[in-house]
Design a protein around this motif. Structure first.
Motif, mmCIF file in Angstrom:
data_model
loop_
_atom_site.group_PDB
_atom_site.id
_atom_site.type_symbol
_atom_site.label_atom_id
_atom_site.label_comp_id
_atom_site.label_asym_id
_atom_site.label_seq_id
_atom_site.Cartn_x
_atom_site.Cartn_y
_atom_site.Cartn_z
ATOM 1 N N LEU A 1 -22.466 -13.992 11.777
ATOM 2 C CA LEU A 1 -23.451 -14.918 11.237
ATOM 3 C C LEU A 1 -22.829 -16.304 11.272
ATOM 4 C CD1 LEU A 1 -26.278 -15.131 9.917
ATOM 5 C CD2 LEU A 1 -25.092 -15.169 7.707
ATOM 6 N N GLN A 2 -23.276 -17.113 12.222
ATOM 7 C CA GLN A 2 -22.788 -18.486 12.344
ATOM 8 C C GLN A 2 -23.659 -19.366 11.471
ATOM 9 O OE1 GLN A 2 -23.091 -18.008 16.818
ATOM 10 N NE2 GLN A 2 -21.322 -19.350 16.708
ATOM 11 N N MET A 3 -23.039 -19.998 10.499
ATOM 12 C CA MET A 3 -23.762 -20.819 9.538
ATOM 13 C C MET A 3 -23.371 -22.281 9.747
ATOM 14 S SD MET A 3 -23.395 -18.398 6.173
ATOM 15 C CE MET A 3 -21.626 -18.660 6.056
ATOM 16 N N SER A 4 -24.343 -23.134 9.915
ATOM 17 C CA SER A 4 -24.078 -24.556 10.088
ATOM 18 C C SER A 4 -24.985 -25.362 9.166
ATOM 19 C CB SER A 4 -24.281 -24.969 11.543
ATOM 20 O OG SER A 4 -25.606 -24.736 11.943
ATOM 21 N N SER A 5 -24.691 -26.647 9.063
ATOM 22 C CA SER A 5 -25.436 -27.537 8.164
ATOM 23 C C SER A 5 -25.555 -26.916 6.779
ATOM 24 C CB SER A 5 -26.821 -27.829 8.747
ATOM 25 O OG SER A 5 -26.727 -28.429 10.014
ATOM 26 N N LEU A 6 -24.450 -26.412 6.297
ATOM 27 C CA LEU A 6 -24.465 -25.691 5.020
ATOM 28 C C LEU A 6 -24.766 -26.624 3.857
ATOM 29 C CD1 LEU A 6 -21.496 -23.292 5.710
ATOM 30 C CD2 LEU A 6 -23.798 -22.580 5.056
ATOM 31 N N LYS A 7 -25.490 -26.069 2.896
ATOM 32 C CA LYS A 7 -25.912 -26.805 1.712
ATOM 33 C C LYS A 7 -25.352 -26.117 0.469
ATOM 34 C CE LYS A 7 -30.394 -27.400 4.002
ATOM 35 N NZ LYS A 7 -31.856 -27.141 3.887
ATOM 36 N N PRO A 8 -25.238 -26.833 -0.634
ATOM 37 C CA PRO A 8 -24.805 -26.171 -1.873
ATOM 38 C C PRO A 8 -25.675 -24.975 -2.236
ATOM 39 C CG PRO A 8 -24.666 -28.538 -2.119
ATOM 40 C CD PRO A 8 -25.320 -28.295 -0.781
ATOM 41 N N GLY A 9 -26.943 -25.033 -1.893
ATOM 42 C CA GLY A 9 -27.858 -23.919 -2.159
ATOM 43 C C GLY A 9 -27.557 -22.674 -1.361
ATOM 44 N N ASP A 10 -26.682 -22.769 -0.366
ATOM 45 C CA ASP A 10 -26.273 -21.589 0.399
ATOM 46 C C ASP A 10 -25.141 -20.835 -0.289
ATOM 47 O OD1 ASP A 10 -26.695 -23.616 3.310
ATOM 48 O OD2 ASP A 10 -28.039 -22.010 2.629
ATOM 49 N N THR A 11 -24.624 -21.387 -1.367
ATOM 50 C CA THR A 11 -23.546 -20.728 -2.099
ATOM 51 C C THR A 11 -24.023 -19.396 -2.663
ATOM 52 O OG1 THR A 11 -22.476 -22.811 -2.694
ATOM 53 C CG2 THR A 11 -22.020 -20.913 -4.102
ATOM 54 N N ALA A 12 -23.293 -18.333 -2.340
ATOM 55 C CA ALA A 12 -23.681 -16.989 -2.768
ATOM 56 C C ALA A 12 -22.623 -15.999 -2.295
ATOM 57 C CB ALA A 12 -25.033 -16.603 -2.181
ATOM 58 N N VAL A 13 -22.732 -14.782 -2.773
ATOM 59 C CA VAL A 13 -22.002 -13.669 -2.167
ATOM 60 C C VAL A 13 -22.873 -13.148 -1.030
ATOM 61 C CG1 VAL A 13 -21.019 -11.385 -2.488
ATOM 62 C CG2 VAL A 13 -20.865 -13.087 -4.330
ATOM 63 N N TYR A 14 -22.299 -13.077 0.140
ATOM 64 C CA TYR A 14 -23.018 -12.619 1.323
ATOM 65 C C TYR A 14 -22.662 -11.159 1.593
ATOM 66 C CZ TYR A 14 -24.753 -17.256 2.396
ATOM 67 O OH TYR A 14 -25.436 -18.457 2.346
ATOM 68 N N TYR A 15 -23.701 -10.340 1.723
ATOM 69 C CA TYR A 15 -23.536 -8.911 1.940
ATOM 70 C C TYR A 15 -24.046 -8.519 3.323
ATOM 71 C CZ TYR A 15 -22.984 -8.595 -3.137
ATOM 72 O OH TYR A 15 -22.566 -8.746 -4.437
ATOM 73 N N CYS A 16 -23.347 -7.591 3.927
ATOM 74 C CA CYS A 16 -23.786 -6.976 5.166
ATOM 75 C C CYS A 16 -24.417 -5.627 4.821
ATOM 76 C CB CYS A 16 -22.578 -6.790 6.079
ATOM 77 S SG CYS A 16 -22.955 -6.085 7.671
ATOM 78 N N ALA A 17 -25.517 -5.315 5.495
ATOM 79 C CA ALA A 17 -26.189 -4.038 5.282
ATOM 80 C C ALA A 17 -26.553 -3.436 6.626
ATOM 81 C CB ALA A 17 -27.439 -4.238 4.435
#
Length: 128
Positions: free
Chosen positions: A81-97
């Motif tokens: 998962l390539q994440m760009s232009s990250l924002k404070p609202g993207d802050t989280a624990v990211y889970y794979c399923a």
């Protein structure tokens, strides 16, 4: 035993980029789906993106469309998962399923309880 394991989280400044990885193991079928969800403190788990094996479908939530890109390396059983232009609202624990029955192109891919195999999560913090 079906397993997925995430890696790649960390601290990044607003506007920055980060790539998460999810390695899966134990699947005995050619077709299955891998998804990324995220959960911020006090909020429900939210779907981010989905990809299927063998170069199949992908899907994104509206909140990340155009900023995040999901891809899969079948030889390595790994989804990125390539994440760009990250924002404070993207802050989280990211889970794979992962799941053999979910279809990324169909409605419902973004419903957490349809996914039966989960990783432990990796923290992503977007802050200056």
């Amino acid at each position: 035993q079906l397993q997925v394991a995430e890696s790649g989280g960390g601290l990044v400044q607003p506007g920055g980029s980060l790539t998460l990885s999810c390695v899966d193991s134990g699947f005995t079928v050619d077709y299955y789906a891998i998804a990324w969800f995220r959960q911020a403190p006090g909020k429900e788990r939210e779907a981010v993106s989905c990809a299927t094996t063998r170069g199949g479908e992908t899907n994104y939530s509206d909140s990340v469309k155009g900023r995040f890109t999901i891809s899969r390396d079948d030889a390595k059983n790994t989804v990125y998962l390539q994440m760009s232009s990250l924002k404070p609202g993207d802050t989280a624990v990211y889970y794979c399923a992962a799941d053999e029955l979910v279809v990324c192109a169909n409605p419902g891919w973004d419903v957490a309880h349809y996914w039966r195999t989960w990783g432990q999560g990796t923290q992503v913090t977007v802050s200056s």
